[in-house]
Design a protein around this motif. Structure first.
Motif, PDB file in Angstrom:
ATOM      1  N   ALA A  41       0.963  -1.190   0.060  1.00  0.00           N
ATOM      2  CA  ALA A  41      -0.011  -0.150  -0.131  1.00  0.00           C
ATOM      3  C   ALA A  41       0.894   1.272  -0.068  1.00  0.00           C
ATOM      4  O   ALA A  41       0.466   2.241  -0.755  1.00  0.00           O
ATOM      5  CB  ALA A  41      -0.856   0.197   1.090  1.00  0.00           C
ATOM      6  N   ARG A  42       1.976   1.265   0.887  1.00  0.00           N
ATOM      7  CA  ARG A  42       2.778   2.530   0.838  1.00  0.00           C
ATOM      8  C   ARG A  42       3.609   2.554  -0.371  1.00  0.00           C
ATOM      9  O   ARG A  42       3.658   3.847  -0.656  1.00  0.00           O
ATOM     10  CB  ARG A  42       3.680   2.596   2.375  1.00  0.00           C
ATOM     11  N   TYR A  45       1.184   3.895  -2.880  1.00  0.00           N
ATOM     12  CA  TYR A  45       0.700   5.270  -2.774  1.00  0.00           C
ATOM     13  C   TYR A  45       1.640   6.307  -2.991  1.00  0.00           C
ATOM     14  O   TYR A  45       1.552   7.451  -3.756  1.00  0.00           O
ATOM     15  CB  TYR A  45       0.144   5.587  -1.416  1.00  0.00           C
ATOM     16  N   LYS A  57      -6.683   7.322  -1.883  1.00  0.00           N
ATOM     17  CA  LYS A  57      -5.725   6.287  -1.044  1.00  0.00           C
ATOM     18  C   LYS A  57      -6.394   5.310  -0.357  1.00  0.00           C
ATOM     19  O   LYS A  57      -5.782   4.222  -0.138  1.00  0.00           O
ATOM     20  CB  LYS A  57      -5.310   7.454   0.064  1.00  0.00           C
ATOM     21  N   ILE A  60      -6.477   2.419  -2.831  1.00  0.00           N
ATOM     22  CA  ILE A  60      -4.962   1.905  -2.753  1.00  0.00           C
ATOM     23  C   ILE A  60      -4.740   1.074  -1.768  1.00  0.00           C
ATOM     24  O   ILE A  60      -4.209  -0.321  -1.919  1.00  0.00           O
ATOM     25  CB  ILE A  60      -3.763   2.986  -3.064  1.00  0.00           C
ATOM     26  N   TYR A  61      -5.283   1.419  -0.452  1.00  0.00           N
ATOM     27  CA  TYR A  61      -5.144   0.512   0.789  1.00  0.00           C
ATOM     28  C   TYR A  61      -5.818  -0.590   0.566  1.00  0.00           C
ATOM     29  O   TYR A  61      -5.775  -1.780   1.157  1.00  0.00           O
ATOM     30  CB  TYR A  61      -5.257   1.374   2.008  1.00  0.00           C
TER      31      TYR A  61
END
Length: 157
Positions: A41-42, A45, A57, A60-61
């Motif tokens: 995820a990070r 992003y 966001k 995406i997570y």
């Protein structure tokens, strides 16, 4: 991140995550756990921000939290994990208030996370999934079934 936390605390999700952690407890290779999901995820992003793209966001997570949950079905009955992850994601997403368009994007990105995919986001998720692996510090690197060309032997982003 309210909707992401709804996934995180969803009973089905928690049960599957616990089951996956138990199944992979003795796994020596990369695990499919919360650390992996959050790394994906990070990285995704960051890539979205760096490329100036307009993806939510939480979407995406959500993709990252759900993309490998089908591993449980793969271990249990041989279902390809991306297909199992789609089934699980659809079921969980029915209980979360993402829009229809967001749900379709989440499902598409989960479906394509093992290859390049057709959308920009699918490509970013696929790349982030691979980049999340820390082969350069892995004790099992020499025994890993990944082709040498796929292994992350240095920090790349």
């Amino acid at each position: 991140m309210e909707r992401v936390n709804k996934i995180l605390y969803n009973k089905k999700y928690k049960d599957l995550l616990n089951k996956l952690n138990e199944i992979e407890k003795e796994r020596v290779f990369c695990k499919h756990n919360m650390e992996h999901f959050l790394d994906v995820a990070r990285i995704a992003y960051i890539k979205v921000l760096e490329e100036g793209l307009n993806y939510n966001k939480e979407v995406i997570y959500a993709i990252a939290l759900l993309h490998d949950m089908g591993r449980v079905l793969q271990y249990e009955n041989g279902t390809p994990h991306e297909m199992g992850s789609i089934t699980i994601a659809k079921d969980i997403l029915d209980e979360i208030d993402f829009s229809l368009e967001e749900k379709e994007l989440i499902i598409e990105s989960i479906k394509d996370h093992r290859g390049e995919g057709s959308s920009q986001l699918s490509k970013i998720i696929s790349k982030s999934d691979k980049l999340s692996r820390k082969c350069f510090i892995c004790d099992s690197q020499k025994d890993c079934y990944w082709d040498k060309s796929k292994k992350n032997m240095e920090i790349i982003i």
